[in-house]
Scaffold this motif. Sequence first.
Motif, PDB file in Angstrom:
ATOM      1  N   SER A 325       0.835  -1.196   0.000  1.00 26.78           N
ATOM      2  CA  SER A 325       0.000   0.000   0.000  1.00 26.78           C
ATOM      3  C   SER A 325       0.873   1.250   0.000  1.00 26.78           C
ATOM      4  O   SER A 325       1.863   1.327   0.733  1.00 26.78           O
ATOM      5  CB  SER A 325      -0.920   0.011   1.223  1.00 26.78           C
ATOM      6  N   ILE A 326       0.511   2.200  -0.822  1.00 27.57           N
ATOM      7  CA  ILE A 326       1.299   3.437  -0.897  1.00 27.57           C
ATOM      8  C   ILE A 326       0.603   4.578  -0.160  1.00 27.57           C
ATOM      9  O   ILE A 326       0.993   5.733  -0.296  1.00 27.57           O
ATOM     10  CB  ILE A 326       1.567   3.834  -2.365  1.00 27.57           C
ATOM     11  N   ARG A 327      -0.404   4.247   0.625  1.00 27.79           N
ATOM     12  CA  ARG A 327      -1.095   5.293   1.378  1.00 27.79           C
ATOM     13  C   ARG A 327      -0.185   5.978   2.390  1.00 27.79           C
ATOM     14  O   ARG A 327      -0.422   7.115   2.775  1.00 27.79           O
ATOM     15  CB  ARG A 327      -2.315   4.703   2.093  1.00 27.79           C
ATOM     16  N   ASN A 328       0.851   5.264   2.825  1.00 25.08           N
ATOM     17  CA  ASN A 328       1.779   5.829   3.804  1.00 25.08           C
ATOM     18  C   ASN A 328       2.847   6.703   3.177  1.00 25.08           C
ATOM     19  O   ASN A 328       3.715   7.206   3.882  1.00 25.08           O
ATOM     20  CB  ASN A 328       2.462   4.706   4.591  1.00 25.08           C
ATOM     21  N   LEU A 335       7.631   4.092  -8.199  1.00 23.49           N
ATOM     22  CA  LEU A 335       7.542   2.781  -7.550  1.00 23.49           C
ATOM     23  C   LEU A 335       7.882   1.705  -8.578  1.00 23.49           C
ATOM     24  O   LEU A 335       7.208   1.574  -9.596  1.00 23.49           O
ATOM     25  CB  LEU A 335       6.138   2.548  -6.998  1.00 23.49           C
ATOM     26  N   HIS A 336       8.928   0.936  -8.304  1.00 25.82           N
ATOM     27  CA  HIS A 336       9.339  -0.146  -9.198  1.00 25.82           C
ATOM     28  C   HIS A 336       9.122  -1.489  -8.511  1.00 25.82           C
ATOM     29  O   HIS A 336       9.649  -1.736  -7.420  1.00 25.82           O
ATOM     30  CB  HIS A 336      10.810   0.010  -9.592  1.00 25.82           C
ATOM     31  N   LEU A 352      -4.576   4.740  -6.750  1.00 18.90           N
ATOM     32  CA  LEU A 352      -3.465   5.429  -6.102  1.00 18.90           C
ATOM     33  C   LEU A 352      -2.220   5.417  -6.982  1.00 18.90           C
ATOM     34  O   LEU A 352      -1.520   6.423  -7.108  1.00 18.90           O
ATOM     35  CB  LEU A 352      -3.166   4.782  -4.754  1.00 18.90           C
ATOM     36  N   LEU A 353      -1.935   4.273  -7.605  1.00 16.33           N
ATOM     37  CA  LEU A 353      -0.764   4.166  -8.471  1.00 16.33           C
ATOM     38  C   LEU A 353      -0.859   5.097  -9.669  1.00 16.33           C
ATOM     39  O   LEU A 353       0.162   5.569 -10.185  1.00 16.33           O
ATOM     40  CB  LEU A 353      -0.593   2.720  -8.945  1.00 16.33           C
ATOM     41  N   LEU A 379      -4.126   1.233 -15.515  1.00 18.09           N
ATOM     42  CA  LEU A 379      -2.920   1.944 -15.100  1.00 18.09           C
ATOM     43  C   LEU A 379      -2.120   2.408 -16.310  1.00 18.09           C
ATOM     44  O   LEU A 379      -1.595   3.522 -16.340  1.00 18.09           O
ATOM     45  CB  LEU A 379      -2.067   1.036 -14.213  1.00 18.09           C
ATOM     46  N   ALA A 380      -2.041   1.558 -17.330  1.00 17.90           N
ATOM     47  CA  ALA A 380      -1.322   1.942 -18.547  1.00 17.90           C
ATOM     48  C   ALA A 380      -1.983   3.130 -19.225  1.00 17.90           C
ATOM     49  O   ALA A 380      -1.309   3.970 -19.835  1.00 17.90           O
ATOM     50  CB  ALA A 380      -1.248   0.752 -19.509  1.00 17.90           C
ATOM     51  N   ALA A 381      -3.321   3.203 -19.117  1.00 19.27           N
ATOM     52  CA  ALA A 381      -4.057   4.303 -19.749  1.00 19.27           C
ATOM     53  C   ALA A 381      -3.699   5.654 -19.146  1.00 19.27           C
ATOM     54  O   ALA A 381      -3.868   6.689 -19.787  1.00 19.27           O
ATOM     55  CB  ALA A 381      -5.558   4.053 -19.635  1.00 19.27           C
TER      56      ALA A 381
END
Length: 437
Positions: A325-328, A335-336, A352-353, A379-381
């Motif tokens: 989770s990237i909420r933090n 991000l890889h 979020l991504l 996500l690609a869009a």
Amino acid sequence: MSVAVLLLLGLGLQVAEGRRDRCFFNRTQESCVCYNLSEETMGSIIQCLPATVVEFWGGDLEKYTAFPIRDPDSSVIDTLGSLVIQKIIIGNVLVPETLLARVLRFFSYTHVQELAFESCIFQGTGDWSDMDGHNLPILSLSFQNVTSAPLTGREQAFSSLSSWLGTLQELAVTGSRLSSLPCAIGRVFGALRSLSLAQNSLGDGSLAPAFCQGAFPQLQQLSLHHNNLSSYHGVCEGVELLPELRHLDLSHNELVADPSSSCQWPPSLRHFNLSNTGLDEVPTPLPPHLEVLDVSHNHLHAVDISLSSMKKLFLNQNLLQAVPSIRNYPMLDTLHLDNNSISELPRDEVKLLGRLQDVAVADNPFSCSCSGAGGLQALAATGHLGQGWPGDYRCHSPAQYQGWQVAQVPVSVLRCDLATVVAPLCVALALLAVAGA
């Protein structure tokens, strides 16, 4: 250093004319390379005068150890000052240190800012007293794969060089089997910004003496990759007195974290490279204001850290089965997650991504169900999915799509997101029922 350097520094060697050239000038790159020069072939060095980078490879300096070196006259000083050479590389030669100590001061009449020694053997010890008070224009000094006498016990030599070393900004001693660095030597480098001690034999116990109180007070970048470091907290304690440290590279050391340690990293630290360190979990504590963390090429199964300052997180080549989770990480932009064990991107994480600038999730075993393929396509869009799309994003399951590019999997709104169709239909039927009543 070859005999050509002696001519370059105005030592007055006589050159025989009409011999085969051994220096080669590349006009496009403004560089010149000289091989195995001697008095007989030194005439070719005149080709190097327009170069900004000059390389000397091979040669025999031992026979010049007792060569009489006189101070340059005004015409030689003017000639040296007119040269445009910015960098000199000296390689594959045995360097008598006593000779080097006698000629180094001649660089003060040039504009050379970078000096590099590669695959050299420094023989004996020199008398550096003639360098007392001398300032050199050289700001970057590097030694790659060199052999010399141990540094311990040579503090006086470094003291004689302090006027110059105190202004040096970049130093690299790499691939040279260095196992220790005396505290007093580090205190000489008052202005050093970048230090690389990579590919040496430094152990956990050698760091605290090297980075003692007052050593390297302005150091911002430190590279220790490919050494014999093993204790994560031992390294922390070894560098905790570096007040300006911003970049630290510990990659390619087999590190083990000790959860009982209370060591605190320098609060200035922003970039931390822990890749290829054998970690099976993210060690703690991490630097409190970290912005870039590289823990790629490890054995991480999960990532549970909270750093609001984080901007770039590299987790590729691990064993992650889910997207952390990237909420933090409210500041995160990169991000890889390449080469993990991630099968799909949860819908809430996709949103979020999509706010990040650079996301990479290539070469994972994707499940190309509606949510799996649909999340990646969505996500690609956004245009922020990193390199590798679409070729390196392939389906691992189900069987009918195995080997397909995720981008080619048909995703139907009716099949994949029934809620978006059923909910409006239910509302419409309810309204019709009310109207009929």
